[in-house]
Write an enzyme that holds these catalytic residues in place. Structure first.
Site, short mmCIF file in Angstrom:
data_model
loop_
_atom_site.label_atom_id
_atom_site.label_comp_id
_atom_site.label_asym_id
_atom_site.label_seq_id
_atom_site.Cartn_x
_atom_site.Cartn_y
_atom_site.Cartn_z
N PRO A 1 -43.35 42.86 -2.27
CG PRO A 1 -42.20 43.49 -4.19
CD PRO A 1 -43.56 43.47 -3.57
CD GLU A 2 -43.29 43.08 4.29
OE1 GLU A 2 -42.72 43.77 5.15
OE2 GLU A 2 -44.31 42.42 4.53
CG HIS B 1 -48.29 42.46 -16.63
ND1 HIS B 1 -49.34 43.34 -16.82
CD2 HIS B 1 -48.85 41.24 -16.45
CE1 HIS B 1 -50.48 42.66 -16.76
NE2 HIS B 1 -50.21 41.39 -16.54
NE ARG C 1 -52.39 44.71 -7.20
CZ ARG C 1 -52.76 44.51 -5.94
NH1 ARG C 1 -52.23 43.52 -5.24
NH2 ARG C 1 -53.64 45.29 -5.38
NE ARG D 1 -43.66 56.84 16.93
CZ ARG D 1 -43.76 57.14 15.65
NH1 ARG D 1 -44.72 56.63 14.93
NH2 ARG D 1 -42.87 57.92 15.08
#
Ligand SMILES: [Zn+2]
Length: 283
Positions: free
Chosen positions: A2-3, A93, A112, A155
């Site tokens: 998931p983003e 789960h 997970r 950067r």
């Protein structure tokens, strides 16, 4: 994984179902997530009311009536869903159930177990180790072109890696970094301090890519509140991500795949510039 758009879609999907609701009962089936689910969770949540659900980066923050914050992170594979007619059957789960006063159940499911379910006083939010070092939200006003220009100027890493640095800006993960750079016409390999001068193109590109993904998630909101509780992460159509070898929709050159920082990057060699080309003189 998931983003930001998936997490924001989850937040918007859950909010009308949980805001104002009292937590009647808590069941924790496994505590060994990325960090241990606190032993005091059940006692702290029971009888507490959820006032609001916020998002910071990819963390969901449930504001509780007693001024605690319940933090949920979906990790690599987690989902948070409302089951309107829950049964006693626990799917594998499912690690945490929150029973709400209206009889529905908020379910945290994570195969997970890389997700998080944590609790802290709201007064400690700014200093919380997971939240303290986060950069600005990409959809907020503080993520301005002048901010990004200054931040990139400091950067020398490839611009794609800089955009994925959560201290520079939160929530631009691997997929959306590739997509934003394509939209802005900038090579992912360009050094960040060279890309700095393109901040004016990059900021709206990042916003557009994230907002489109959130909007397309909106059409699957129903999936988030189905009683079956399936997560239903949307399959957004990407311009370059996962499109290696396919023709670019702008210039027809094949999309390339490279690896940067051990993550796959997708881009078009035809229309994403690598260097700051000198301006052509006007004829
Ligand atoms: Zn192209």
């Amino acid at each position: 994984m998931p983003e930001l758009p998936e997490v924001e879609t989850t937040r918007r999907g859950l909010l009308p179902h949980v805001a104002g609701q009292t937590i009647a009962e808590i069941r924790v089936f496994r505590r060994d997530l990325r960090q241990k689910v606190p032993n005091e969770l059940e006692a702290a949540l029971k009888g507490n009311r959820i006032l609001d659900v916020r998002r910071r980066a990819k963390y969901l923050l449930f504001d509780l009536e007693n001024d605690d914050v319940l933090l949920v992170h979906l990790g690599m594979s987690g989902s948070l869903t409302i089951h309107s007619n829950p049964t006693d059957l626990r799917r594998v789960h499912e690690h945490v159930w929150l029973h709400l006063a209206d009889g529905s159940r908020l379910v945290f499911h994570d195969p997970r177990r890389f997700g998080l379910v944590l609790l802290f006083p709201r007064a400690e939010e700014e200093k919380h180790p997971l939240l303290a070092h986060l950069g600005p939200e990409p959809l907020s006003d503080s993520f301005s072109p002048s901010y990004l220009q200054t931040a990139l100027n400091r950067r020398k890493s490839a611009v794609k890696l800089a955009l994925m640095d959560q201290e520079l800006v939160v929530g631009v993960g691997n997929i959306y970094a590739s997509e934003s750079l394509y939209l802005a016409g900038i090579s992912p390999k360009m050094p960040a301090n060279h890309a700095a001068r393109h901040a004016k193109a990059l900021v709206p590109a990042i916003r557009q890519v994230l907002e489109e993904a959130i909007d397309s998630g909106g059409s699957t909101l129903r999936d988030y509140v189905r009683s079956s509780g399936e997560a239903g992460y949307f399959q957004h159509r990407f311009q370059v991500y996962g499109q290696a070898g396919k023709p670019c929709q702008r210039c027809s050159q094949p999309i390339e795949r490279i690896v940067q920082g051990a993550r796959a990057t997708f881009f078009c060699t035809g229309c994403q510039i690598e260097k700051n080309k000198p301006k052509r003189s006007a004829k």
